[in-house]
Design an enzyme around this catalytic site. Sequence first.
Site: not given
Length: 1036
Positions: A359-360, A561, A641, A643
């Site tokens: 998973d992230k 980011r 994920t 997301d």
Amino acid sequence: GLLICNSQDRLWINLFEQFQRAANAYFLFLLILQLIPEISSLSWFTTIVPLMMVFTITAVKDATDDCFRHKSDNQVNNRQAEVLIDGRLQNEKWMNVRPGDIIKLENNTFVAADLLLLSSSEPHGLCYIETAELDGETNLKVRQALPVTSELGADIRRLAEFDGVVVCEPPNNKLDKFTGVLFWKDNRYSLNNEKMLLRGCVLRNTGWCFGMVIFAGPDTKLMQNSGRTKFKRTSIDRLMNTLVLWIFGFLVCMGIILAIGNSIWEQQVGAHFRIYLYWNEVVNSSVFSGFLTFWSYIIILNSVVPISLYVSVEVIRLGHSYFINWDRKMYYPKKDTPAEVRTTTLNEELGQIEYIFSDKTGTITQNIMTFNKCSINGKTYGDVYDDLGRKTAINEKTVPVDFSFNPLADRKFQFYDHSLIESIKLGDSVVHEFFRLLSLCHTVMSEEKNAGELIYQVQSPDEGALVTAARNFGFIFKSRTPETITVEEMGKLVTYQLLAILDFNNIRKRMSVIVQTPDGQIKLYCKGADTILFERLHPSNEELMDLTSDHLEEFAGEGLRTLALAYKNLTEEHFKEWFKILQEANTSLDSRNEHLAAAYEEIEKDMMLLGATAIEDKLQEGVTETIASLSLANIKIWVLTGDKQETAMNIGYSCHMLTDTMNEIFIVAGHTVMKVREELRKAKEHLFGQSKDLSNGHVFCEKMQESKQGAVLEETVIGDYALVINGHSLAHALEADLENEFVEVACMCKTVICCRATPLQKAQVVELVKKHRKAVTLAIGDGANDISMIKSAHIGIGISGEEGMQAVLASDYSFAQFRYLKQLLLVHGRWSYFRMCKFLCYFFYKNFSFTLVHFWFGFFCGFSAQIALDTSYWTAINRFFILGSIAVYFAILFAMHSDGIFVIFPNHFPFVGNARNSLSQISVWLVILLTTVISVMPVITFRFLKEDLNPTLIDQVRKLQKARRKQKPLQNYMRQVSRRSSRRSAYAFSHQEGFGELITSGKNMTMHNSISWIENLRKKTAETVNSFSSDRTVKL
């Protein structure tokens, strides 16, 4: 009801699982044979006691493992919920909640079941939920009750009288869809997912809400995605079963040989011995005598099939489990969380892992965003320099910026570049404008609990980091209404009129607000992805844009980011004309979204660049190093994920799973089966295109025609490739007619990232690799959305110490940090596997040695099924030596590797220097040389001739690869990827529309003094246009 059961400890299930072991079934059959006096020369006691010991010890160990699950089940089932019973709220256990019950939820509590939202403390029946346990996202989502039920409010009497009937879809695992109809008061109301609160969500920023239970317990969508608890068995278990079957076959062969010998012996010389070897009943037929002797020898030679093998293996596994539990290198002191083995039967499987599915959110990342650096008007801030002007690394000794001048500063925020705060104090207008933009251009909601204590409710962690940064640097977002935004700028309270919000979506990749300052100036503030924003800047910004672009490249290289910030001054006439266009777009019946996008484009151009921000999405400590080490061990890591694609790719770059030097990153985003098939085939052609060019397609076609391609195809791929696939595309790729192509392409890529994957899809991906690759898999996660993946994989690992513990409760192993995976696999897994293999070799050798003595003795006793040794004596000695050897083995190992022994008796453990003394002897080197030459040379000669005269397909591929490397330098393969930009935009927080429309509508505001806002909303169109003609303040 809500009764949940993850345990599997019913006695009959445990016995059934134990009898799946061939040896146990064999010994039950042997026990039955020993009860027949005609063929048994041994007491049944010698078999039933060991067999009962095996069953008992294994059952006790399984029950101990299962006890943990029982405790967790009881914790969940006994949680309290406020249920409306007999006209009043009563506390009731979750396990007793039934569909149709009306439940009250408080702020920050877990949703107990799948509920239909009836009413809430917020206006218009709104409530906010966090779905981290479902899809891994921590950004808030909005749910809204039907207007007809939101009027019920908190009136217990009216809620108790609610008699609506819901007709809906049957229980299923689709988290993003719900279809149903509410029948109430002779009316029918359509229900969708926006009216539902799913089990596993957490109520946020909402005082209370009432909901009616639609699905409870195993019927909830979360539990439907969890999958059933499976009994996991290791490959060594399966190997032992196979070996036991082969050994049983060997036993039957020995029995047949001895039975034939008995028949021959009885026919030729047996009759002469009956005078002094008296038989109770004479067996006249030598064939029948041989038949009875066969079964007698099956009983006598039973020790060749090891009854104590499984018990010994379980004891060794238990010892290895304690080694893992005691490992200080897997202990997380911050949360006092050691590693924990929850299933003790899988240790040696850790040494054979080929695929890791991770998973992230919360597993690889901490999901904590921090404002790290920024570029303002061509100057970067965030780095620390020494007295000589050299850049230095930030560490614990680095002095952070003192924000004590700001009483409302967030104490957790840290920034180390003092020059930025100095620029603010000196009144640099551009820096002020930069942070003013951050304090205004967002959809954050503020809540002031106590005097001076501000709490921000954010739609995404990105926005929270930016608004918190502005807050600390003196531009404090205080509050908002549908018409205004209040900001405290360097101690001075300023209220801006909010004229419009140009909301974010995945296509625009930017967000803008239009505000009017107290002195009447109208400004547009915009933030978004740099590639999008730079196209909309005024030509005069070209020099600043080049400089800022260099800074962005630097930030991106550090895995940060980024967002670009710009503003634009608007005249009143310009805004008035544009606002008419916006109104027409809002009222259009056809292509409303397209008209709105065109209106936004019209105003968002010729902007002035302010600078850029750089946010760090903090990875867990040691993630990058762990992934690199596991990759070197030839273990492939797939990220599954829930997301968004952009966020997942950002993390991929941060932990170096994705790099700019990769040959290609394939993105599969098709919405139809045909489109997904086409994208997969293009990726496949690209992967093998270079091989085709080299071999003119001949050798390549031969390889493609082989059914068992597997590792051979992976050998043909030169270079690094990555595959990124979205959830809607993954749904098609997992279908029967596409799964082969998907697995083939994915397994040839170095990195695979599956975005927007549902919990069930995660499990399906794991099952797909298990099915097609026959590989040992490991799944690691921290949330309830990872449970099905953890249960499907051979090894399931839960990350503990975080908010959600559901994954831990369903896992086989648990620890607090992703980095401990390296120690678990490369150390404990390797040790366990080696030790188990050595033990099995010794065990089978011992059993065969003892059994063949009886076989050979049969030739000297007339094949009469007599025993050479007292079996009862041997049984006792066997148990003693096995248990004793294991105990001594662990005692010696513990003593020799314990640092405490060296501390207590340091003089008793000197280094002898045996190697130095031995290697000084010439004879030792001569023996080593002769042994090496005699052992190695024949093998090398044989392999050389075989590879040269009769090469395999893999040998041919390797020769082609070597030839190709000689033809072209490696640099040509590692070309730059043709992507628009390697920068990662921080505007990756939403896959849908933002909260702009919700804010401007006023629906999400509390009811204090909100009547005038709602009245204004009803008349907003006429008042807005007329307000400009009369020079009044514009309000939306």
